[in-house]
Design a protein around this motif. Sequence first.
Motif, PDB file in Angstrom:
ATOM      1  N   LEU A 181      10.023  41.726  29.557  1.00  0.00           N
ATOM      2  CA  LEU A 181      10.690  41.949  30.680  1.00  0.00           C
ATOM      3  C   LEU A 181      12.227  43.113  30.686  1.00  0.00           C
ATOM      4  N   VAL A 182      12.828  42.656  31.767  1.00  0.00           N
ATOM      5  CA  VAL A 182      13.753  43.912  31.876  1.00  0.00           C
ATOM      6  C   VAL A 182      14.842  43.421  32.426  1.00  0.00           C
ATOM      7  N   ILE A 183      15.730  43.950  32.261  1.00  0.00           N
ATOM      8  CA  ILE A 183      17.429  43.799  32.310  1.00  0.00           C
ATOM      9  C   ILE A 183      17.336  44.948  33.349  1.00  0.00           C
ATOM     10  N   THR A 184      18.166  44.495  34.229  1.00  0.00           N
ATOM     11  CA  THR A 184      18.066  45.121  35.949  1.00  0.00           C
ATOM     12  C   THR A 184      19.353  45.794  36.032  1.00  0.00           C
ATOM     13  N   ASN A 185      20.374  44.742  35.083  1.00  0.00           N
ATOM     14  CA  ASN A 185      21.629  45.523  35.173  1.00  0.00           C
ATOM     15  C   ASN A 185      21.513  46.793  34.984  1.00  0.00           C
ATOM     16  N   SER A 186      21.153  47.392  34.335  1.00  0.00           N
ATOM     17  CA  SER A 186      21.253  48.539  33.389  1.00  0.00           C
ATOM     18  C   SER A 186      20.491  49.016  34.379  1.00  0.00           C
ATOM     19  N   PHE A 187      19.936  49.141  35.540  1.00  0.00           N
ATOM     20  CA  PHE A 187      19.136  50.156  36.190  1.00  0.00           C
ATOM     21  C   PHE A 187      19.863  51.028  37.294  1.00  0.00           C
ATOM     22  N   PHE A 188      21.172  50.222  37.178  1.00  0.00           N
ATOM     23  CA  PHE A 188      21.294  50.872  38.480  1.00  0.00           C
ATOM     24  C   PHE A 188      23.069  51.039  38.417  1.00  0.00           C
ATOM     25  N   ILE A 206      28.071  40.896  29.597  1.00  0.00           N
ATOM     26  CA  ILE A 206      27.136  39.553  28.785  1.00  0.00           C
ATOM     27  C   ILE A 206      26.371  39.198  30.136  1.00  0.00           C
ATOM     28  N   ASP A 207      27.242  39.148  31.393  1.00  0.00           N
ATOM     29  CA  ASP A 207      25.591  37.705  32.610  1.00  0.00           C
ATOM     30  C   ASP A 207      24.431  39.462  33.035  1.00  0.00           C
ATOM     31  N   TYR A 208      23.406  38.289  32.506  1.00  0.00           N
ATOM     32  CA  TYR A 208      21.940  39.787  33.258  1.00  0.00           C
ATOM     33  C   TYR A 208      21.427  39.015  34.213  1.00  0.00           C
ATOM     34  N   ILE A 209      20.363  40.083  34.899  1.00  0.00           N
ATOM     35  CA  ILE A 209      20.090  39.162  35.997  1.00  0.00           C
ATOM     36  C   ILE A 209      18.702  40.077  35.307  1.00  0.00           C
ATOM     37  N   ILE A 210      17.825  38.929  34.682  1.00  0.00           N
ATOM     38  CA  ILE A 210      16.603  39.564  33.632  1.00  0.00           C
ATOM     39  C   ILE A 210      15.165  39.385  34.588  1.00  0.00           C
ATOM     40  N   THR A 211      14.379  39.934  34.867  1.00  0.00           N
ATOM     41  CA  THR A 211      12.579  39.521  35.614  1.00  0.00           C
ATOM     42  C   THR A 211      11.899  40.090  34.592  1.00  0.00           C
TER      43      THR A 211
END
Length: 194
Positions: A67-74, A93-98
Amino acid sequence: MDSFYEALSDVVVRVKDKDSVLLMGDFNARIGNRTEGYEKVMGKFGEDMEANRNGKQLLDFCASMGLVITNSFFKHKNIHRYTWEGRGTRSVIDYIITDQEFRKAVRDTRVFRGFFDDTDHYLICSEIGIVRPKVQEFISHITNYYVTSKTAPKLAKKHQNWQKSTVMGKKQHKNCFSVTYHVDTPGQYIAKEL
């Protein structure tokens, strides 16, 4: 790994076989911005700190599940990165993961402030583009024609984009047979149907 991640991993394994995975919520974890060992899990725009214990658990879980934590890519301003603010501090502390395949569709993930009055969390959203499978698209038109020995060479020469797919069999007529052609663009053919 605690019972939460064990239960979540069971769900992810079941879903991942059939569909894309999209997890959203308050994981109460701070992943920081140190990507060593987690290059496939997180990007370089995490919170400027070391990961805490919960953050390491989340990173390990994501790494084991692909999985990938999308918050940290932008890259965004701090007010569009921090998802929680309270008691004089703020954090992510809130994340969108895909899953890694669906990550290609995520164009952006950021915080929007001012949507909720009754919580100390901010709204986090991802912009997701529709991913279409790469399939060669062309319109084919399948028609049966009766081609005589006189018209067949003319048709073949004039319409070189036709592909002979199957010969249906000889007919009763002399010098006449049925052929199925795939035509890339319908309406661009002249054929004498008998």
